[in-house]
Design a protein around this motif. Structure first.
Motif, PDB file in Angstrom:
ATOM      1  N   TRP A  13     -13.601   0.731   6.769  1.00 44.07           N
ATOM      2  CA  TRP A  13     -13.166  -0.360   7.646  1.00 44.07           C
ATOM      3  C   TRP A  13     -11.688  -0.207   7.991  1.00 44.07           C
ATOM      4  O   TRP A  13     -11.295  -0.333   9.150  1.00 44.07           O
ATOM      5  CB  TRP A  13     -13.423  -1.709   6.960  1.00 44.07           C
ATOM      6  N   GLN A  14     -10.856   0.093   6.989  1.00 44.92           N
ATOM      7  CA  GLN A  14      -9.422   0.249   7.238  1.00 44.92           C
ATOM      8  C   GLN A  14      -9.128   1.462   8.125  1.00 44.92           C
ATOM      9  O   GLN A  14      -8.255   1.402   8.992  1.00 44.92           O
ATOM     10  CB  GLN A  14      -8.661   0.356   5.915  1.00 44.92           C
ATOM     11  N   THR A  20     -17.706  -6.978  11.069  1.00 43.07           N
ATOM     12  CA  THR A  20     -17.649  -6.613   9.652  1.00 43.07           C
ATOM     13  C   THR A  20     -16.487  -7.265   8.917  1.00 43.07           C
ATOM     14  O   THR A  20     -16.383  -7.122   7.698  1.00 43.07           O
ATOM     15  CB  THR A  20     -17.537  -5.087   9.485  1.00 43.07           C
ATOM     16  N   ARG A  26     -17.535  -9.321   6.091  1.00 48.32           N
ATOM     17  CA  ARG A  26     -18.339  -8.590   5.097  1.00 48.32           C
ATOM     18  C   ARG A  26     -17.909  -7.123   5.077  1.00 48.32           C
ATOM     19  O   ARG A  26     -18.684  -6.227   5.377  1.00 48.32           O
ATOM     20  CB  ARG A  26     -19.819  -8.704   5.439  1.00 48.32           C
ATOM     21  N   VAL A  27     -16.666  -6.905   4.728  1.00 46.17           N
ATOM     22  CA  VAL A  27     -16.109  -5.558   4.722  1.00 46.17           C
ATOM     23  C   VAL A  27     -16.872  -4.660   3.753  1.00 46.17           C
ATOM     24  O   VAL A  27     -17.037  -3.465   3.994  1.00 46.17           O
ATOM     25  CB  VAL A  27     -14.601  -5.586   4.370  1.00 46.17           C
ATOM     26  N   SER A  28     -17.389  -5.238   2.683  1.00 47.87           N
ATOM     27  CA  SER A  28     -18.108  -4.431   1.687  1.00 47.87           C
ATOM     28  C   SER A  28     -19.368  -3.792   2.260  1.00 47.87           C
ATOM     29  O   SER A  28     -19.876  -2.815   1.717  1.00 47.87           O
ATOM     30  CB  SER A  28     -18.472  -5.290   0.478  1.00 47.87           C
ATOM     31  N   THR A  29     -19.852  -4.306   3.386  1.00 47.10           N
ATOM     32  CA  THR A  29     -21.041  -3.740   4.016  1.00 47.10           C
ATOM     33  C   THR A  29     -20.804  -2.298   4.452  1.00 47.10           C
ATOM     34  O   THR A  29     -21.669  -1.444   4.308  1.00 47.10           O
ATOM     35  CB  THR A  29     -21.452  -4.585   5.245  1.00 47.10           C
ATOM     36  N   GLY A  40     -17.712  -0.712   3.611  1.00 48.62           N
ATOM     37  CA  GLY A  40     -16.743  -0.140   2.679  1.00 48.62           C
ATOM     38  C   GLY A  40     -15.319  -0.376   3.154  1.00 48.62           C
ATOM     39  O   GLY A  40     -15.027  -0.242   4.345  1.00 48.62           O
ATOM     40  N   THR A  41     -14.465  -0.703   2.231  1.00 50.88           N
ATOM     41  CA  THR A  41     -13.082  -1.038   2.572  1.00 50.88           C
ATOM     42  C   THR A  41     -12.341   0.127   3.213  1.00 50.88           C
ATOM     43  O   THR A  41     -11.647  -0.052   4.214  1.00 50.88           O
ATOM     44  CB  THR A  41     -12.328  -1.496   1.306  1.00 50.88           C
ATOM     45  N   GLU A  42     -12.499   1.314   2.665  1.00 46.36           N
ATOM     46  CA  GLU A  42     -11.785   2.472   3.206  1.00 46.36           C
ATOM     47  C   GLU A  42     -12.241   2.802   4.625  1.00 46.36           C
ATOM     48  O   GLU A  42     -11.419   3.099   5.494  1.00 46.36           O
ATOM     49  CB  GLU A  42     -11.973   3.683   2.304  1.00 46.36           C
TER      50      GLU A  42
END
Length: 168
Positions: free
Chosen positions: A101-102, A89, A92-95, A97-99
């Motif tokens: 993923w973090q 991911t 393509r972190v937006s797949t 969501g940033t939160e």
């Protein structure tokens, strides 16, 4: 290899994984997922990262990681598959969501650090037999019988009992 494509599919949504494995914007064929080079690279990189962390901590050998019991092996696969998912991911972190993923990244880094420090351990024969350290040696009475300068000059040196483990 510490985890396979089947392990990844067992832990994450298959549709999302098929989508992430595709380079051209189209999901990969489910039949070709296990042989997908992106998936294989993510799993190899994640396994290498886990090996690096546990070897840096000096607590396990590679053979021990490959011969863990079912529960410990499942936990290890959870970590490897999570790290592989982070790798898939990353572009393509937006797949996801940033939160999300973090948070996943922080959680997995914390797990690796805990394995490295020994806060979390696998039930290997060495870990099971380690137990708690034992202290032995002379007791305070033994030191008093030796009539050392520290004991003869009370008030000048700290009390002997302050230097000894509790109950000694």
């Amino acid at each position: 290899m510490l985890a396979t494509a089947a392990d990844l599919l067992a832990r994450w949504d298959a549709r999302l994984l098929y989508d992430l494995a595709g380079d051209d914007g189209a999901p990969v064929d489910p039949e070709a997922f296990a042989d997908n080079p992106r998936v294989a690279a993510a799993l190899r990189g994640a396994a290498g990262e886990v090996r690096s962390a546990v070897l840096k901590g000096g607590r396990y050998r590679i053979e021990q990681l490959q011969s863990l019991s079912d529960d410990d092996a499942a936990y290890l696969k959870d970590i490897v598959c999570g790290l592989a998912m982070l790798r898939l991911t990353a572009c393509r972190v937006s797949t996801v969501g940033t939160e999300v993923w973090q948070q996943l990244r922080r959680d997995l880094r914390e797990r690796l650090e805990e394995l490295e420090r020994g806060d979390r351990v696998f039930a290997t024969a060495d870990a099971i037999s380690a137990g708690l350290p034992k202290t032995d040696g002379p007791k305070a009475v033994d030191y008093q019988r030796m009539n050392l300068l520290v004991d003869r000059c009370r008030g000048y040196y700290p009390a002997r009992s302050d230097d000894l483990p509790a109950g000694r």
